[in-house]
Write a protein that holds these residues in place. Sequence first.
Motif, PDB file in Angstrom:
ATOM      1  N   CYS A   1       0.845  -1.182   0.000  1.00 13.47           N
ATOM      2  CA  CYS A   1       0.000   0.000   0.000  1.00 13.47           C
ATOM      3  C   CYS A   1       0.886   1.240   0.000  1.00 13.47           C
ATOM      4  O   CYS A   1       1.740   1.393   0.865  1.00 13.47           O
ATOM      5  CB  CYS A   1      -0.894  -0.002   1.246  1.00 13.47           C
ATOM      6  SG  CYS A   1      -1.842   1.516   1.390  1.00 13.47           S
ATOM      7  N   THR A   2       0.666   2.115  -0.984  1.00 15.69           N
ATOM      8  CA  THR A   2       1.483   3.322  -1.086  1.00 15.69           C
ATOM      9  C   THR A   2       0.692   4.573  -0.705  1.00 15.69           C
ATOM     10  O   THR A   2       1.183   5.685  -0.826  1.00 15.69           O
ATOM     11  CB  THR A   2       2.039   3.476  -2.514  1.00 15.69           C
ATOM     12  OG1 THR A   2       0.961   3.336  -3.433  1.00 15.69           O
ATOM     13  CG2 THR A   2       3.089   2.424  -2.809  1.00 15.69           C
ATOM     14  N   GLY A   3      -0.552   4.388  -0.251  1.00 17.33           N
ATOM     15  CA  GLY A   3      -1.375   5.548   0.124  1.00 17.33           C
ATOM     16  C   GLY A   3      -1.426   5.720   1.630  1.00 17.33           C
ATOM     17  O   GLY A   3      -1.141   4.799   2.392  1.00 17.33           O
ATOM     18  N   ASP A   4      -1.811   6.904   2.060  1.00 17.72           N
ATOM     19  CA  ASP A   4      -1.934   7.167   3.489  1.00 17.72           C
ATOM     20  C   ASP A   4      -3.253   6.601   4.012  1.00 17.72           C
ATOM     21  O   ASP A   4      -4.266   6.632   3.324  1.00 17.72           O
ATOM     22  CB  ASP A   4      -1.899   8.669   3.766  1.00 17.72           C
ATOM     23  CG  ASP A   4      -0.490   9.221   3.638  1.00 17.72           C
ATOM     24  OD1 ASP A   4       0.460   8.487   3.995  1.00 17.72           O
ATOM     25  OD2 ASP A   4      -0.347  10.354   3.151  1.00 17.72           O
ATOM     26  N   PRO A   5      -3.252   6.113   5.245  1.00 21.99           N
ATOM     27  CA  PRO A   5      -4.487   5.586   5.827  1.00 21.99           C
ATOM     28  C   PRO A   5      -5.539   6.684   5.986  1.00 21.99           C
ATOM     29  O   PRO A   5      -5.208   7.824   6.298  1.00 21.99           O
ATOM     30  CB  PRO A   5      -4.057   5.071   7.201  1.00 21.99           C
ATOM     31  CG  PRO A   5      -2.601   5.223   7.305  1.00 21.99           C
ATOM     32  CD  PRO A   5      -2.107   6.022   6.151  1.00 21.99           C
ATOM     33  N   MET A   6      -6.803   6.327   5.750  1.00 16.23           N
ATOM     34  CA  MET A   6      -7.910   7.254   5.934  1.00 16.23           C
ATOM     35  C   MET A   6      -8.453   7.150   7.357  1.00 16.23           C
ATOM     36  O   MET A   6      -8.980   8.107   7.897  1.00 16.23           O
ATOM     37  CB  MET A   6      -9.011   6.955   4.923  1.00 16.23           C
ATOM     38  CG  MET A   6      -8.524   7.154   3.471  1.00 16.23           C
ATOM     39  SD  MET A   6      -9.175   5.933   2.315  1.00 16.23           S
ATOM     40  CE  MET A   6     -10.741   6.663   1.935  1.00 16.23           C
ATOM     41  N   PHE A   7      -8.372   5.980   7.943  1.00 18.62           N
ATOM     42  CA  PHE A   7      -8.745   5.790   9.345  1.00 18.62           C
ATOM     43  C   PHE A   7      -8.108   4.517   9.872  1.00 18.62           C
ATOM     44  O   PHE A   7      -7.698   3.648   9.098  1.00 18.62           O
ATOM     45  CB  PHE A   7     -10.268   5.725   9.530  1.00 18.62           C
ATOM     46  CG  PHE A   7     -10.916   4.563   8.844  1.00 18.62           C
ATOM     47  CD1 PHE A   7     -10.956   3.311   9.437  1.00 18.62           C
ATOM     48  CD2 PHE A   7     -11.494   4.709   7.586  1.00 18.62           C
ATOM     49  CE1 PHE A   7     -11.556   2.224   8.796  1.00 18.62           C
ATOM     50  CE2 PHE A   7     -12.090   3.634   6.940  1.00 18.62           C
ATOM     51  CZ  PHE A   7     -12.115   2.392   7.546  1.00 18.62           C
ATOM     52  N   MET A   8      -8.007   4.444  11.169  1.00 23.58           N
ATOM     53  CA  MET A   8      -7.582   3.206  11.810  1.00 23.58           C
ATOM     54  C   MET A   8      -8.496   2.993  13.015  1.00 23.58           C
ATOM     55  O   MET A   8      -8.707   3.924  13.805  1.00 23.58           O
ATOM     56  CB  MET A   8      -6.142   3.317  12.318  1.00 23.58           C
ATOM     57  CG  MET A   8      -5.095   3.475  11.228  1.00 23.58           C
ATOM     58  SD  MET A   8      -3.436   3.244  11.934  1.00 23.58           S
ATOM     59  CE  MET A   8      -2.409   3.695  10.541  1.00 23.58           C
ATOM     60  N   GLY A   9      -9.037   1.817  13.149  1.00 24.51           N
ATOM     61  CA  GLY A   9      -9.929   1.585  14.274  1.00 24.51           C
ATOM     62  C   GLY A   9     -10.180   0.104  14.509  1.00 24.51           C
ATOM     63  O   GLY A   9      -9.843  -0.734  13.682  1.00 24.51           O
ATOM     64  N   ASN A  10     -10.755  -0.170  15.673  1.00 24.91           N
ATOM     65  CA  ASN A  10     -11.106  -1.539  16.027  1.00 24.91           C
ATOM     66  C   ASN A  10     -12.599  -1.737  15.837  1.00 24.91           C
ATOM     67  O   ASN A  10     -13.394  -1.038  16.456  1.00 24.91           O
ATOM     68  CB  ASN A  10     -10.740  -1.816  17.487  1.00 24.91           C
ATOM     69  CG  ASN A  10      -9.253  -1.666  17.739  1.00 24.91           C
ATOM     70  OD1 ASN A  10      -8.437  -2.068  16.906  1.00 24.91           O
ATOM     71  ND2 ASN A  10      -8.896  -1.097  18.870  1.00 24.91           N
ATOM     72  N   CYS A  11     -12.970  -2.707  14.987  1.00 20.47           N
ATOM     73  CA  CYS A  11     -14.391  -2.986  14.759  1.00 20.47           C
ATOM     74  C   CYS A  11     -14.801  -4.225  15.536  1.00 20.47           C
ATOM     75  O   CYS A  11     -14.230  -5.299  15.357  1.00 20.47           O
ATOM     76  CB  CYS A  11     -14.683  -3.171  13.277  1.00 20.47           C
ATOM     77  SG  CYS A  11     -16.446  -3.445  12.991  1.00 20.47           S
ATOM     78  N   HIS A  12     -15.812  -4.030  16.409  1.00 20.07           N
ATOM     79  CA  HIS A  12     -16.257  -5.117  17.291  1.00 20.07           C
ATOM     80  C   HIS A  12     -17.577  -5.730  16.821  1.00 20.07           C
ATOM     81  O   HIS A  12     -18.291  -6.330  17.625  1.00 20.07           O
ATOM     82  CB  HIS A  12     -16.412  -4.583  18.724  1.00 20.07           C
ATOM     83  CG  HIS A  12     -15.168  -3.925  19.253  1.00 20.07           C
ATOM     84  ND1 HIS A  12     -14.286  -4.558  20.095  1.00 20.07           N
ATOM     85  CD2 HIS A  12     -14.652  -2.693  19.036  1.00 20.07           C
ATOM     86  CE1 HIS A  12     -13.281  -3.732  20.391  1.00 20.07           C
ATOM     87  NE2 HIS A  12     -13.484  -2.597  19.758  1.00 20.07           N
ATOM     88  N   CYS A  13     -17.920  -5.559  15.543  1.00 20.15           N
ATOM     89  CA  CYS A  13     -19.198  -6.103  15.067  1.00 20.15           C
ATOM     90  C   CYS A  13     -19.140  -7.628  15.011  1.00 20.15           C
ATOM     91  O   CYS A  13     -18.071  -8.227  14.998  1.00 20.15           O
ATOM     92  CB  CYS A  13     -19.587  -5.501  13.712  1.00 20.15           C
ATOM     93  SG  CYS A  13     -18.778  -6.240  12.278  1.00 20.15           S
ATOM     94  N   ARG A  14     -20.326  -8.245  14.967  1.00 17.48           N
ATOM     95  CA  ARG A  14     -20.391  -9.708  14.972  1.00 17.48           C
ATOM     96  C   ARG A  14     -19.730 -10.299  13.719  1.00 17.48           C
ATOM     97  O   ARG A  14     -19.118 -11.359  13.785  1.00 17.48           O
ATOM     98  CB  ARG A  14     -21.859 -10.157  15.055  1.00 17.48           C
ATOM     99  CG  ARG A  14     -22.443 -10.106  16.454  1.00 17.48           C
ATOM    100  CD  ARG A  14     -21.767 -11.116  17.397  1.00 17.48           C
ATOM    101  NE  ARG A  14     -22.007 -12.495  16.993  1.00 17.48           N
ATOM    102  CZ  ARG A  14     -21.096 -13.477  17.088  1.00 17.48           C
ATOM    103  NH1 ARG A  14     -19.899 -13.253  17.555  1.00 17.48           N
ATOM    104  NH2 ARG A  14     -21.402 -14.702  16.707  1.00 17.48           N
ATOM    105  N   ASP A  15     -19.858  -9.594  12.582  1.00 19.37           N
ATOM    106  CA  ASP A  15     -19.227 -10.098  11.357  1.00 19.37           C
ATOM    107  C   ASP A  15     -17.709 -10.187  11.534  1.00 19.37           C
ATOM    108  O   ASP A  15     -17.085 -11.176  11.152  1.00 19.37           O
ATOM    109  CB  ASP A  15     -19.531  -9.171  10.173  1.00 19.37           C
ATOM    110  CG  ASP A  15     -20.981  -9.279   9.727  1.00 19.37           C
ATOM    111  OD1 ASP A  15     -21.654 -10.263  10.110  1.00 19.37           O
ATOM    112  OD2 ASP A  15     -21.428  -8.380   9.002  1.00 19.37           O
TER     113      ASP A  15
END
Length: 137
Positions: free
Chosen positions: A17-31
């Motif tokens: 990946c050569t692009g900058d991250p748009m967000f970083m986060g922890n997803c706790h959904c059931r999926d």
Amino acid sequence: MASAKGGCMCGAVRYECTGDPMFMGNCHCRDCQQASGTAYNAAIGVPKSAVKITGDVKYYESKADSGNMGKRAFCANCGSRLFSLPAFAPDLMVLQAGSLDDPSIFKPQMDIYTSSAQPWDYMDPALPKFPKMPPAN
Ligand SMILES: [Zn+2]
Ligand SMILES: [Zn+2]
């Protein structure tokens, strides 16, 4: 994160990946719990157009809690989860932090879908929490 590389456990799939991250986060959904087999998905949103993939990637398509379809990518050989492609955002790719060669670059900014977080899932109290998706900005 000028350039981040990653891949699966067996090495058959690699990405850069050569692009900058748009967000970083922890997803706790059931999926994310089911797909990862654990408490949450450590997610890094990047522009899809900034990622080059090599190797045999398989996709599993399912309907997210939001009602949108999305694809989860994994290695056809070793089964390692790699990234997701949410249908609602065609140029968004969500890398799984653990698939990076250097996962320590992951700096989560928020916890999302905390309404389905498990009681044994310890969350950083300093991070903003959203019961579902964060409000659109
Ligand atoms: Zn593999
Ligand atoms: Zn999720």
